[in-house]
Design a protein around this motif. Structure first.
Motif, short mmCIF file in Angstrom:
data_model
loop_
_atom_site.label_atom_id
_atom_site.label_comp_id
_atom_site.label_asym_id
_atom_site.label_seq_id
_atom_site.Cartn_x
_atom_site.Cartn_y
_atom_site.Cartn_z
N LYS A 138 0.82 -1.21 0.00
CA LYS A 138 0.00 0.00 0.00
C LYS A 138 0.86 1.27 0.00
N GLU A 139 2.14 1.12 0.30
CA GLU A 139 3.03 2.27 0.34
C GLU A 139 3.80 2.47 -0.97
N ILE A 140 3.63 1.56 -1.93
CA ILE A 140 4.38 1.67 -3.19
C ILE A 140 4.05 2.97 -3.91
N LEU A 141 2.76 3.25 -4.09
CA LEU A 141 2.35 4.44 -4.84
C LEU A 141 2.76 5.74 -4.15
N PRO A 142 2.51 5.90 -2.85
CA PRO A 142 2.96 7.14 -2.19
C PRO A 142 4.47 7.35 -2.27
N TYR A 143 5.24 6.25 -2.12
CA TYR A 143 6.69 6.36 -2.23
C TYR A 143 7.09 6.76 -3.65
N ALA A 144 6.50 6.12 -4.65
CA ALA A 144 6.84 6.41 -6.05
C ALA A 144 6.50 7.86 -6.40
N ILE A 145 5.34 8.32 -5.94
CA ILE A 145 4.93 9.70 -6.20
C ILE A 145 5.92 10.67 -5.55
N SER A 146 6.32 10.38 -4.33
CA SER A 146 7.28 11.24 -3.61
C SER A 146 8.62 11.27 -4.34
N GLN A 147 9.07 10.11 -4.80
CA GLN A 147 10.35 10.03 -5.51
C GLN A 147 10.31 10.78 -6.84
N ILE A 148 9.25 10.58 -7.60
CA ILE A 148 9.13 11.25 -8.90
C ILE A 148 8.97 12.76 -8.72
N ALA A 149 8.21 13.16 -7.70
CA ALA A 149 8.05 14.60 -7.41
C ALA A 149 9.39 15.23 -7.05
N GLY A 150 10.20 14.51 -6.27
CA GLY A 150 11.53 15.02 -5.91
C GLY A 150 12.42 15.18 -7.13
#
Length: 242
Positions: free
Chosen positions: A102-114
């Motif tokens: 369930k944390e894959i998408l929030p982590y990926a979004i955070s990484q791509i946003a960075g």
């Protein structure tokens, strides 16, 4: 009255636990955002600086910058969010049930946003740079770079998983060994495929510079490489247990 006070206490405890969980999650996401921001700012920034200075940084200098910033970030942020700073690494850990799905998408979004924020920062600092902002592009065929990126990411996650899940002495040196792996791969494969091994690292410069033609390579190949490495780890770890 006592019953009301008891219900209120339960409610406040629930709210407190919810806020505490939310705070921890937001810290993790911000850590991944910040880590990927500095990875892309320093790594692709070295590429841009090399272009702007007529080659003063050199190719080995660029490779060393990527390896060094990865190592620094691992020692700095691992205790906060695990310092994945790479959607392919996040997927690999999740595939091995070492990270909640369930944390894959929030982590990926955070990484791509960075990564996007870092590329936009470089664009503002070097507005006349028209060479891709340090993005990844194949120097040969797309197929060549696709295969090479799978192999490179396989090796990277292979090293990441064995060092992070190994003995304590091995875990203590994980940051150095992983950074060294990034340096090695960037040094020999950078001129051929860009040695991305990280969808976020490629997405940021591609979106800001508009060079998205070969972006699919750097999204799908690292994911495949990390999953193959996870499968290999499963096999080797199981063999060791037997």
């Amino acid at each position: 009255m006592c019953k009301f006070a008891s219900n209120e206490s339960v409610y406040l405890h629930f709210i407190n636990q919810l806020l505490k969980k939310y705070t921890v999650e937001m810290k993790n996401y911000f850590s991944e955002f910040l880590g990927t921001f500095f990875l892309v700012l320093c790594g692709t920034g070295a590429v841009v600086a090399n272009q702007e200075s007529g080659g003063a940084v050199t190719h080995l200098g660029i490779a060393l910058t990527f390896g060094a910033i990865v190592s620094v970030l691992i020692y700095t942020l691992s205790d906060v969010s695990g310092c994945h700073i790479n959607p392919a690494m996040t997927l690999g850990f999740s595939f091995l049930n070492l990270f909640p799905k369930k944390e894959i998408l929030p982590y990926a979004i955070s990484q791509i946003a960075g990564a996007i924020a870092a590329s936009e920062t470089l664009h503002l600092l070097f507005p006349n740079n028209n060479k891709g902002l340090g993005g990844t592009l194949p120097s040969g065929s797309d197929v060549q770079s696709f295969i090479l990126e799978i192999i490179l990411t396989f090796l990277l996650f292979f090293v990441v998983i064995f060092t992070s899940q190994g003995r304590k002495e091995t875990q203590n040196s994980a940051g150095f060994v992983i950074g060294l792996t990034v340096f090695l791969e960037a040094a020999f494969a950078g001129p051929i495929c860009g040695a991305s091994m990280n969808p976020a690292r490629s997405i940021g410069p591609a979106l800001i510079s508009g060079n998205i033609g070969s972006l699919w390579i750097y999204i799908f190949a690292p994911v495949i490489g990390s999953i193959l490495a996870a499968l290999t780890y499963k096999y080797l770890a199981l063999s060791k247990e037997l």
